[in-house]
Design an enzyme around this catalytic site. Structure first.
Site, short mmCIF file in Angstrom:
data_model
loop_
_atom_site.label_atom_id
_atom_site.label_comp_id
_atom_site.label_asym_id
_atom_site.label_seq_id
_atom_site.Cartn_x
_atom_site.Cartn_y
_atom_site.Cartn_z
N ARG A 161 41.07 31.47 48.06
CA ARG A 161 41.41 32.71 48.77
C ARG A 161 40.62 32.84 50.07
NH1 ARG A 161 44.31 31.51 45.57
NH2 ARG A 161 45.11 32.62 43.75
N SER A 235 46.35 41.63 42.98
CA SER A 235 44.99 41.35 42.48
C SER A 235 43.95 41.86 43.47
CB SER A 235 44.81 39.84 42.28
OG SER A 235 45.71 39.37 41.30
N GLU A 331 39.34 40.59 46.77
CA GLU A 331 40.35 39.77 47.43
C GLU A 331 41.02 40.54 48.55
OE1 GLU A 331 44.45 37.61 45.99
OE2 GLU A 331 42.72 37.50 44.65
#
Length: 335
Positions: A161, A235, A331
């Site tokens: 990520r 998420s 995130e």
């Protein structure tokens, strides 16, 4: 070209946070982008689908909505096809386009919200596949020098990520297009997560990219709330990567703690498991909550503020740290 002053961004972020941008405009051509940037202030935000962002306050600058469109096959060889996609294209629609054309390797990334231009910034991933696995190159406009630069796979410095655009080059480039290298022949990955079982449930006898995509769509739809119905950004936290020694120490107390093998003698721990075992799953206070089916997803049930959602994330981080000695990382991009 027209700027809109004191513009509401509520419908431009999937959390549905009601904040105001001092100035707002859209661009659908490179020339429009160049012209708009001539008027930009020190505070500039390039907005795609708004699906990975949490506004905690009004934005005292210029927000530019990327609406560049276009999908083009630029070359192919015996094994691969190279597809150049404008940054403003909707990611999931692009995935479905590839499946329809018979291009393989992207099907596991079905139903991820957002636009193509944001995908390399985050190195999006799901069910055993990451963007870097199908990435070839991208073109981005360097705001400072007013030049277009190409970035190769290596130059993007993709991580979990992560990419060079999240830290080193943050807010310095506007991604214009991304070129993907997709397989002409099947390259299926079904061992991660619940895909294999879902294919069985669907009575799939002949494996295909479309079948895998359908399975992923069904799994995601059953676990994740639709942002059009409940405000969320998918998420909220990354799955933490910890040393194997710490994992073994925690397992003495929690023998059922799941983990995935990672490189360098490390383990990747499902953040959802950690959050659930701290008691946050299904939590709700006023219009802020932790989703009842997927604790990794923080939600806005109506009129929550970004500050309230951020404060909930702070409480969860502190709780997980206190209980497991693991520090969760967000995130979502917090502004």
């Amino acid at each position: 070209m027209q700027f809109q002053q004191n513009f509401s961004l509520k419908s431009y972020n999937t959390f549905g946070i009601s904040v105001i941008a001092k100035a707002f405009a859209t661009f659908s051509t490179f020339e429009e982008l160049q012209e708009l940037l001539e008027y930009s202030t020190n505070q500039l935000l390039i907005l795609g689908g708004g699906s990975n962002i949490l506004f905690t306050k009004n934005f005292e600058g210029l927000v530019l909505k990327n609406e560049l469109k276009g999908i083009e096959c630029i070359k192919e060889d015996e094994d691969f096809v190279y597809i150049k996609v404008a940054a403003g294209e909707i990611w999931h629609q692009f995935v479905l386009h590839c499946i329809e054309k018979g291009y393989n390797g992207i099907e596991n990334l079905s139903l991820i919200p957002g636009c193509v231009g944001a995908s390399p910034i985050q190195n999006i991933g799901a069910y055993g596949v990451e963007l870097k696995d199908i990435f070839y190159e991208l073109e981005a406009y360097y705001i400072k020098d007013k030049t277009i630069k190409k970035f190769s796979l290596a130059e993007c410095s993709f991580g979990y990520r992560e990419s060079v655009f999240k830290e080193k080059y943050k807010n310095q480039f506007v991604i214009l297009n991304v070129t993907f290298r997709l397989y002409k022949k099947p390259n299926y990955k079904i061992s991660y997560g619940a895909i294999e079982q879902e294919l069985i449930n669907m009575n799939v006898t002949t494996l295909s990219a479309k079948a895998i995509s359908d399975a992923v769509i069904h799994i995601r739809s059953s676990k994740l709330p639709n942002p059009k119905e409940i405000g969320n950004a998918g998420s909220f936290f990354k799955n933490p990567i910890i040393a194997s020694s710490l994992y073994e120490a925690i397992k003495k107390t929690y023998p059922n703690m799941p983990a995935y093998n990672d490189m360098n003698d490390c383990k990747k721990i499902p953040a959802a498991w950690l959050i659930e075992h701290c008691g946050w799953k299904g939590y709700r206070k006023n219009d802020v909550g932790c989703h009842s089916k997927q604790p990794l997803v923080l939600v806005n049930y109506g009129n929550a503020t970004g500050k309230e959602i951020f404060e909930l994330s702070e409480e969860i981080i502190a709780d997980v740290k206190n209980k497991f000695e693991i520090t969760l990382q967000r995130e979502v991009n917090v502004i």
